[in-house]
Design a protein around this motif. Structure first.
Motif, PDB file in Angstrom:
ATOM      1  N   GLN A   1       7.763 -23.242 -18.249  1.00 30.85           N
ATOM      2  CA  GLN A   1       7.767 -24.109 -16.759  1.00 30.85           C
ATOM      3  C   GLN A   1       9.087 -24.831 -17.166  1.00 30.85           C
ATOM      4  OE1 GLN A   1       4.863 -23.088 -14.991  1.00 30.85           O
ATOM      5  NE2 GLN A   1       6.145 -24.509 -13.667  1.00 30.85           N
ATOM      6  N   LYS A   2       9.147 -25.605 -18.469  1.00 28.76           N
ATOM      7  CA  LYS A   2      10.226 -26.826 -17.866  1.00 28.76           C
ATOM      8  C   LYS A   2      11.861 -26.049 -17.329  1.00 28.76           C
ATOM      9  CE  LYS A   2      11.116 -27.383 -22.314  1.00 28.76           C
ATOM     10  NZ  LYS A   2      12.359 -27.415 -22.568  1.00 28.76           N
ATOM     11  N   ASP A   3      11.818 -24.677 -18.614  1.00 38.09           N
ATOM     12  CA  ASP A   3      12.866 -23.963 -18.009  1.00 38.09           C
ATOM     13  C   ASP A   3      12.915 -23.130 -17.089  1.00 38.09           C
ATOM     14  OD1 ASP A   3      13.899 -25.271 -20.151  1.00 38.09           O
ATOM     15  OD2 ASP A   3      12.886 -23.767 -20.793  1.00 38.09           O
ATOM     16  N   ARG A   4      12.230 -22.998 -15.830  1.00 42.94           N
ATOM     17  CA  ARG A   4      12.163 -22.029 -14.605  1.00 42.94           C
ATOM     18  C   ARG A   4      13.212 -22.736 -13.250  1.00 42.94           C
ATOM     19  NH1 ARG A   4       5.826 -20.368 -14.593  1.00 42.94           N
ATOM     20  NH2 ARG A   4       5.531 -19.997 -17.254  1.00 42.94           N
ATOM     21  N   PRO A   5      13.488 -22.078 -12.637  1.00 41.94           N
ATOM     22  CA  PRO A   5      14.326 -22.317 -11.735  1.00 41.94           C
ATOM     23  C   PRO A   5      13.075 -23.273 -10.626  1.00 41.94           C
ATOM     24  CG  PRO A   5      14.280 -20.151 -11.471  1.00 41.94           C
ATOM     25  CD  PRO A   5      13.958 -20.607 -12.838  1.00 41.94           C
ATOM     26  N   ASP A   6      13.235 -23.647  -8.733  1.00 43.76           N
ATOM     27  CA  ASP A   6      11.973 -24.204  -8.519  1.00 43.76           C
ATOM     28  C   ASP A   6      11.766 -23.792  -8.055  1.00 43.76           C
ATOM     29  OD1 ASP A   6      14.332 -24.414  -6.694  1.00 43.76           O
ATOM     30  OD2 ASP A   6      15.082 -26.173  -6.306  1.00 43.76           O
ATOM     31  N   GLY A   7      12.580 -22.382  -7.199  1.00 41.18           N
ATOM     32  CA  GLY A   7      12.143 -21.315  -6.527  1.00 41.18           C
ATOM     33  C   GLY A   7      12.100 -21.296  -5.424  1.00 41.18           C
ATOM     34  N   GLY A   8      12.318 -22.586  -4.775  1.00 46.85           N
ATOM     35  CA  GLY A   8      12.546 -22.513  -3.729  1.00 46.85           C
ATOM     36  C   GLY A   8      11.670 -21.380  -2.468  1.00 46.85           C
ATOM     37  N   LYS A   9      13.000 -21.261  -1.416  1.00 46.09           N
ATOM     38  CA  LYS A   9      12.342 -20.509  -0.236  1.00 46.09           C
ATOM     39  C   LYS A   9      11.982 -18.682  -1.064  1.00 46.09           C
ATOM     40  CE  LYS A   9      16.201 -21.707   2.770  1.00 46.09           C
ATOM     41  NZ  LYS A   9      17.454 -20.722   3.917  1.00 46.09           N
ATOM     42  N   ALA A  10      12.108 -18.613  -2.174  1.00 41.29           N
ATOM     43  CA  ALA A  10      11.119 -17.435  -3.033  1.00 41.29           C
ATOM     44  C   ALA A  10      10.202 -17.871  -3.084  1.00 41.29           C
ATOM     45  CB  ALA A  10      12.783 -17.107  -3.916  1.00 41.29           C
ATOM     46  N   LYS A  11       9.638 -18.621  -3.529  1.00 45.09           N
ATOM     47  CA  LYS A  11       8.054 -19.165  -4.323  1.00 45.09           C
ATOM     48  C   LYS A  11       7.877 -19.002  -2.826  1.00 45.09           C
ATOM     49  CE  LYS A  11       5.537 -22.520  -6.475  1.00 45.09           C
ATOM     50  NZ  LYS A  11       5.921 -23.928  -7.615  1.00 45.09           N
ATOM     51  N   ALA A  12       8.175 -19.588  -1.678  1.00 41.61           N
ATOM     52  CA  ALA A  12       7.300 -19.853  -0.194  1.00 41.61           C
ATOM     53  C   ALA A  12       7.297 -18.501   0.188  1.00 41.61           C
ATOM     54  CB  ALA A  12       8.181 -20.385   0.940  1.00 41.61           C
ATOM     55  N   ARG A  13       8.520 -18.069  -0.294  1.00 40.64           N
ATOM     56  CA  ARG A  13       7.972 -16.414   0.606  1.00 40.64           C
ATOM     57  C   ARG A  13       6.611 -15.429  -0.396  1.00 40.64           C
ATOM     58  NH1 ARG A  13      12.273 -11.182   2.113  1.00 40.64           N
ATOM     59  NH2 ARG A  13      10.428  -9.115   1.640  1.00 40.64           N
ATOM     60  N   ALA A  14       6.427 -16.151  -1.521  1.00 40.34           N
ATOM     61  CA  ALA A  14       5.611 -15.340  -2.338  1.00 40.34           C
ATOM     62  C   ALA A  14       4.331 -15.791  -1.949  1.00 40.34           C
ATOM     63  CB  ALA A  14       5.681 -15.570  -3.496  1.00 40.34           C
ATOM     64  N   GLU A  15       4.021 -17.101  -2.013  1.00 42.24           N
ATOM     65  CA  GLU A  15       2.683 -17.519  -1.431  1.00 42.24           C
ATOM     66  C   GLU A  15       2.140 -17.069   0.188  1.00 42.24           C
ATOM     67  OE1 GLU A  15       3.552 -21.806  -1.549  1.00 42.24           O
ATOM     68  OE2 GLU A  15       3.126 -22.043  -3.239  1.00 42.24           O
ATOM     69  N   LYS A  16       3.311 -16.751   0.692  1.00 44.11           N
ATOM     70  CA  LYS A  16       2.589 -16.082   1.651  1.00 44.11           C
ATOM     71  C   LYS A  16       2.081 -14.797   1.785  1.00 44.11           C
ATOM     72  CE  LYS A  16       6.083 -18.793   4.921  1.00 44.11           C
ATOM     73  NZ  LYS A  16       6.576 -19.119   5.759  1.00 44.11           N
ATOM     74  N   LEU A  17       2.353 -14.072   0.812  1.00 44.87           N
ATOM     75  CA  LEU A  17       1.552 -12.918  -0.098  1.00 44.87           C
ATOM     76  C   LEU A  17       0.817 -12.346  -0.033  1.00 44.87           C
ATOM     77  CD1 LEU A  17       4.359 -11.473  -2.200  1.00 44.87           C
ATOM     78  CD2 LEU A  17       4.633 -11.291  -0.111  1.00 44.87           C
ATOM     79  N   ILE A  18      -0.342 -11.816   0.753  1.00 39.79           N
ATOM     80  CA  ILE A  18      -1.481 -11.717   0.464  1.00 39.79           C
ATOM     81  C   ILE A  18      -2.014 -10.786  -0.328  1.00 39.79           C
ATOM     82  CG2 ILE A  18      -3.370 -10.873   2.356  1.00 39.79           C
ATOM     83  CD1 ILE A  18      -1.982 -11.172   4.878  1.00 39.79           C
ATOM     84  N   GLU A  19      -1.919  -9.802  -0.665  1.00 39.81           N
ATOM     85  CA  GLU A  19      -2.181  -8.566  -1.564  1.00 39.81           C
ATOM     86  C   GLU A  19      -0.641  -8.122  -2.450  1.00 39.81           C
ATOM     87  OE1 GLU A  19      -3.414  -5.461   0.751  1.00 39.81           O
ATOM     88  OE2 GLU A  19      -5.089  -5.967   0.978  1.00 39.81           O
ATOM     89  N   LYS A  20      -1.393  -8.051  -4.077  1.00 46.18           N
ATOM     90  CA  LYS A  20       0.033  -7.688  -4.510  1.00 46.18           C
ATOM     91  C   LYS A  20       0.249  -6.524  -4.763  1.00 46.18           C
ATOM     92  CE  LYS A  20       0.566  -6.466  -9.970  1.00 46.18           C
ATOM     93  NZ  LYS A  20      -0.263  -6.021 -10.993  1.00 46.18           N
ATOM     94  N   PRO A  21       2.597  -6.803  -4.223  1.00 48.87           N
ATOM     95  CA  PRO A  21       2.879  -5.516  -3.838  1.00 48.87           C
ATOM     96  C   PRO A  21       2.199  -3.862  -4.557  1.00 48.87           C
ATOM     97  CG  PRO A  21       4.191  -6.867  -3.917  1.00 48.87           C
ATOM     98  CD  PRO A  21       2.509  -7.435  -4.298  1.00 48.87           C
ATOM     99  N   THR A  22       2.143  -2.700  -3.871  1.00 52.67           N
ATOM    100  CA  THR A  22       2.331  -1.919  -4.865  1.00 52.67           C
ATOM    101  C   THR A  22       3.354  -1.358  -5.802  1.00 52.67           C
ATOM    102  OG1 THR A  22       2.031   0.059  -3.526  1.00 52.67           O
ATOM    103  CG2 THR A  22       0.490  -1.196  -3.801  1.00 52.67           C
ATOM    104  N   LEU A  23       5.021  -1.545  -5.273  1.00 51.10           N
ATOM    105  CA  LEU A  23       5.396  -1.156  -6.312  1.00 51.10           C
ATOM    106  C   LEU A  23       5.740  -1.580  -6.636  1.00 51.10           C
ATOM    107  CD1 LEU A  23       8.106  -0.724  -3.296  1.00 51.10           C
ATOM    108  CD2 LEU A  23       6.483   0.821  -4.343  1.00 51.10           C
TER     109      LEU A  23
END
Length: 387
Positions: free
Chosen positions: A236-258
């Motif tokens: 956990q301590k070695d992971r990036p903070d995520g930023g906008k990517a994390k915020a976009r992921a949190e808006k995903l409703i369902e797990k992508p099929t691809l």
């Protein structure tokens, strides 16, 4: 199936076509360093290069009449340098533009299919007329430009011929599309425009391969399920903070099929860092630290946990600020030759000839092998269905 590979360079498109099951009767390029790379790998027995008949020289002087028998596929990436589209400029006389030679090969060999690729920049609005010109020449390769004819006049003749609905002579059904290599599992966001054509008398219907990987699937695996970090054993301590990517992921409703986009970390996870572990890195061919990387606005390197930015060739080798890895702590370094080859999905046992800058130029000009293979497999399957 028999093929001809033009403007082969380091062989990204050609290897992909070969892995799809095509056997070249001629492979050509004018660049000495690229041909040396191919000859060295041919001598080493690398599949499929080991069977290639390599011709070094200017394609404008290549005699296609010397190729006996039918050719199923012509493929290649003809150089197409920018030039003015205004006035009465005769683009076909520009020595840097090799599309006329690709069209000549189609006209003289009459293959059942062709695959040509080029940079996405060819689709810019300023090149719209020339892009249509290429498309129509590939559709009607026998309607060739006349001596001293200006290309805009030739375009007019092609348009007249096309709208007349002519069915006689050699014709191809041509489709073109910009593909992002990352959407097909390549660990690099690299967009190329591809032209695929089938001879009209084959009656083949074809479409570009469907996307198999996505950014949203990567974001889900990183910031929703955490599978990505578990796979790579990143604490956990070695992971990036995520930023906008994390915020976009949190808006995903369902797990992508691809499937998730492949990242730089996915591609190089088993390679020691050549700057931090030089002795361990030395056991891998072409995996040496190259000093001098620097970051500046617009050129900040490729994040470890995303697909790489587009590898670039540069006019005189690696352009400043490009082709760099950006670690999670913000430090940067140049990608090694081996890492760059991984990002272009070349086989690990392939070696490259020339200096570091020359080799990176070859890699920066290449089509990702896996993208080429996927497109060529689709073409081959259609041709096989005719038998």
């Amino acid at each position: 199936m028999r093929s001809v590979e033009m403007f082969v360079g380091a062989g990204g498109l050609g290897i992909g076509v070969g892995l799809a099951g095509f056997e070249p009767v001629a492979v050509m390029d004018w660049d000495r360093w690229a041909c040396d790379t191919l000859r060295e790998n041919k001598a080493n027995g690398l599949h499929p290069i080991m069977h290639w008949p390599i011709h070094e020289g200017d394609v404008r002087f290549f005699d296609f009449s010397g190729i006996e028998g039918d050719v199923d596929l012509v493929s290649g990436g003809p150089p197409c340098q920018p030039f003015s589209m205004g006035g009465r400029h005769r683009a076909f006389l520009d020595d840097r533009d090799m599309f006329p030679q690709a069209i000549r090969a189609v006209r003289e060999l009459a293959p059942r299919a062709f695959i040509f690729e080029n940079v996405k920049g060819l689709t810019r609005a300023s090149f719209a007329n020339y892009l249509e010109y290429i498309h129509l020449q590939l559709t009607y390769p026998e309607l060739a430009i006349l001596p001293e004819e200006e290309w805009l006049h030739h375009l007019t003749r092609l348009e007249d011929h096309h709208t007349h609905g002519a069915e006689d002579g050699l014709r191809y059904r041509v489709v073109k599309q910009v593909l992002n290599a990352a959407d097909y599992g390549v660990p690099q966001r690299r967009e190329r425009v591809l032209f695929v054509g089938f001879r009209a008398d084959t009656g083949i219907r074809w479409h570009f391969p469907t996307q198999t990987h996505s950014r949203d699937a990567l974001l889900w695996s990183q910031w929703r399920s955490g599978v990505y970090w578990d796979l790579h054993e990143v604490a956990q301590k070695d992971r990036p903070d995520g930023g906008k990517a994390k915020a976009r992921a949190e808006k995903l409703i369902e797990k992508p099929t691809l499937a998730p986009w492949s990242t730089v970390r996915d591609a190089i996870r088993d390679l020691p860092d050549p700057e931090l572990q030089p002795e361990a890195a030395a056991s891998f061919h072409d995996h040496r630290f190259q000093p001098g990387a620097r970051s500046y606005p617009g050129h900040t390197g490729s994040p470890l946990d995303e697909p790489a930015k587009t590898l670039k060739a540069g006019v005189h080798g690696v352009p400043g600020g490009e082709n760099m890895l950006r670690r999670t702590d913000g430090t940067i370094r140049y990608f090694t030759i081996r890492e760059s080859a991984r990002l272009q999905t070349f086989p690990d046992d392939m070696v490259f000839h020339g200096s570091w800058t020359e080799t990176m130029r070859q890699l920066g000009n290449a089509v990702p092998v896996d993208l080429a293979r996927i497109v060529a497999v689709g073409v081959r399957e259609k041709l096989e269905a005719l038998v």
